[in-house]
Design a protein around this motif. Structure first.
Motif, PDB file in Angstrom:
ATOM      1  N   MET A 115      -7.791  23.138  -1.763  1.00 52.34           N
ATOM      2  CA  MET A 115      -7.606  24.003  -2.798  1.00 52.34           C
ATOM      3  C   MET A 115      -6.462  25.087  -2.344  1.00 52.34           C
ATOM      4  SD  MET A 115     -11.645  25.598  -3.529  1.00 52.34           S
ATOM      5  CE  MET A 115     -11.026  27.114  -3.804  1.00 52.34           C
ATOM      6  N   SER A 116      -5.609  25.600  -3.181  1.00 55.90           N
ATOM      7  CA  SER A 116      -4.525  26.337  -2.684  1.00 55.90           C
ATOM      8  C   SER A 116      -4.116  27.525  -3.861  1.00 55.90           C
ATOM      9  CB  SER A 116      -3.221  25.453  -3.089  1.00 55.90           C
ATOM     10  OG  SER A 116      -2.093  26.044  -2.903  1.00 55.90           O
ATOM     11  N   THR A 117      -3.665  28.467  -3.148  1.00 55.55           N
ATOM     12  CA  THR A 117      -3.103  29.797  -3.994  1.00 55.55           C
ATOM     13  C   THR A 117      -1.880  29.689  -4.161  1.00 55.55           C
ATOM     14  OG1 THR A 117      -3.204  31.086  -2.086  1.00 55.55           O
ATOM     15  CG2 THR A 117      -5.224  31.011  -3.241  1.00 55.55           C
ATOM     16  N   GLY A 118      -1.259  28.648  -3.951  1.00 55.96           N
ATOM     17  CA  GLY A 118       0.309  28.520  -4.209  1.00 55.96           C
ATOM     18  C   GLY A 118       1.029  27.914  -2.977  1.00 55.96           C
ATOM     19  N   GLY A 119       0.264  28.022  -1.736  1.00 57.83           N
ATOM     20  CA  GLY A 119       1.156  27.565  -0.691  1.00 57.83           C
ATOM     21  C   GLY A 119       0.371  26.167  -0.294  1.00 57.83           C
ATOM     22  N   GLY A 120       0.238  26.030   1.034  1.00 58.94           N
ATOM     23  CA  GLY A 120      -0.745  24.708   1.667  1.00 58.94           C
ATOM     24  C   GLY A 120      -1.942  24.558   1.143  1.00 58.94           C
ATOM     25  N   PHE A 121      -2.695  23.317   1.050  1.00 58.57           N
ATOM     26  CA  PHE A 121      -4.161  23.270   0.803  1.00 58.57           C
ATOM     27  C   PHE A 121      -5.030  23.445   2.043  1.00 58.57           C
ATOM     28  CE2 PHE A 121      -1.847  21.183  -2.609  1.00 58.57           C
ATOM     29  CZ  PHE A 121      -2.720  21.345  -3.803  1.00 58.57           C
ATOM     30  N   VAL A 122      -6.293  23.903   1.677  1.00 55.81           N
ATOM     31  CA  VAL A 122      -7.213  24.234   2.688  1.00 55.81           C
ATOM     32  C   VAL A 122      -8.441  23.473   2.290  1.00 55.81           C
ATOM     33  CG1 VAL A 122      -8.599  25.906   3.746  1.00 55.81           C
ATOM     34  CG2 VAL A 122      -6.230  26.261   3.480  1.00 55.81           C
ATOM     35  N   PRO A 123      -9.138  22.590   2.900  1.00 56.19           N
ATOM     36  CA  PRO A 123     -10.613  22.296   2.220  1.00 56.19           C
ATOM     37  C   PRO A 123     -11.647  23.093   2.265  1.00 56.19           C
ATOM     38  CG  PRO A 123     -10.315  21.605   4.732  1.00 56.19           C
ATOM     39  CD  PRO A 123      -9.214  22.344   4.215  1.00 56.19           C
ATOM     40  N   TYR A 124     -12.527  23.062   1.092  1.00 58.71           N
ATOM     41  CA  TYR A 124     -13.597  23.671   0.877  1.00 58.71           C
ATOM     42  C   TYR A 124     -14.771  22.797   0.442  1.00 58.71           C
ATOM     43  CZ  TYR A 124     -11.407  28.237   1.201  1.00 58.71           C
ATOM     44  OH  TYR A 124     -10.933  29.383   1.821  1.00 58.71           O
ATOM     45  N   LEU A 125     -15.814  23.618   0.372  1.00 61.21           N
ATOM     46  CA  LEU A 125     -17.289  22.824   0.204  1.00 61.21           C
ATOM     47  C   LEU A 125     -17.677  23.337  -1.033  1.00 61.21           C
ATOM     48  CD1 LEU A 125     -19.131  20.358   1.050  1.00 61.21           C
ATOM     49  CD2 LEU A 125     -20.330  22.030   2.239  1.00 61.21           C
TER      50      LEU A 125
END
Length: 319
Positions: free
Chosen positions: A176-186
């Motif tokens: 997921m991203s809010t416009g920058g880099g992606f981060v993993p979520y579950l």
């Protein structure tokens, strides 16, 4: 809009005098260099040599069908989830026979998830880097890096969803991203028909700017494989639980400019990782016979290199 799914009765394995399993079958789903509007389906008995089962087996009503992940659910149906590239939505479809697929609907990441920590703000979730690096991007390409600020208070991209079944519980690992880099979520399924999903929970320890995160469990240890966008390599992290905290272990050098890691087990019990070498136009695999500690030199997947992109693979026993 999320569409309703008809409930299917579960048929117990081994009932009705069914023949016992005698072999393995691997089903691969992928979009191709030619089209990301269609998903092709391949089949194999050994996880190495795949044959085309159906070209353009599935096309969603709108959007794309990238980065598909596949499972065979307890109801007997095959399910896929995939990147639609339509904002913060992921798509779902299902099939009884792997040939004909029915669109279930798109699942929007809930608006409750405004201001999620780590989604593009570069501050991470307990770690912003692997060994000597930080950042990652997916098969559709990431924007930004771990140094860029969040560009929106809301999640604007939800990409590279990966099924992970743990003790019968169906989960999705989502970048997921809010416009920058992606981060993993579950996210976790809240009903057996996979119609309802929990709000995303952060996966701790992998950090900002990682995408294409996939997880397998060996014994009591969870192994995450994720693409680092800064270095363009696949990193390996381990944790005592699915949500972490993960710690990075030394990187196996599968080369740069690889993404979309997917793992399965071979008939001999070895683990295999498939990798999209998107710069060279090849699809690679590498094997581990010692519990994911060491890996063979990457080789090209026969017949499919230069054709498939970011595959999903499911293994099942067949009579």
């Amino acid at each position: 809009m999320w569409l309703a799914v008809t409930t299917v009765a579960v048929v117990g394995a081994g009932t009705g005098g069914a023949a016992p399993p005698t072999g393995w079958r691997y089903t691969m789903v992928a979009f191709s260099n030619a089209s990301d509007r269609d998903m092709d389906v391949y089949t194999s008995s050994d996880g190495t040599t795949f044959q085309l089962l159906r070209k353009a087996a599935y096309r969603p009503p709108a959007g794309r069908v990238r980065d598909a992940s596949i499972i065979r659910h307890s109801d007997g149906w095959y399910y896929i989830t995939y990147t639609t590239i339509d904002g913060a939505n992921i798509g779902f479809a299902r099939s009884r026979d792997r040939l004909g697929w029915t669109h279930i609907g798109n699942w929007p990441v809930p608006l409750c998830c405004a201001l999620l920590p780590g989604t593009g703000d570069g501050r991470g979730l307990g770690s912003s880097s692997g060994p000597g690096s930080s950042g990652s991007s997916g098969s559709s390409g990431s924007i930004g890096s771990s140094d860029l600020p969040s560009l929106s208070p809301f999640t604007t991209k939800a990409w590279a969803p990966e099924f992970f079944v743990d003790g019968g519980q169906v989960n999705i690992i989502l970048s997921m991203s809010t416009g920058g880099g992606f981060v993993p979520y579950l996210m976790t399924a809240l009903d057996p028909a996979l119609r309802l999903w929990s709000p995303p929970v952060p996966i701790v320890g992998i950090g900002a700017d990682h995408i294409d995160t996939t997880v397998v469990k060996v014994g009591a240890t969870y192994h995450a494989f994720t693409k680092n966008e800064t270095t363009k390599v696949i990193e390996h992290a381990v944790a005592p639980s699915l949500v972490g905290p993960y710690r990075f272990v030394p990187i196996r050098n599968w080369g740069r400019f690889v993404e979309g890691p997917v793992l399965t087990q071979l008939p001999n019990g070895a683990w295999r990782i498939y990798l999209d070498a998107y710069k060279s136009g090849r699809y690679l695999y590498s094997d581990s016979t010692d519990g994911l500690r060491t890996w063979s030199r990457p080789a090209t997947v026969p017949r499919l290199s230069g054709t498939v992109r970011h595959v999903g693979v499911v293994r099942e026993q067949v009579p």
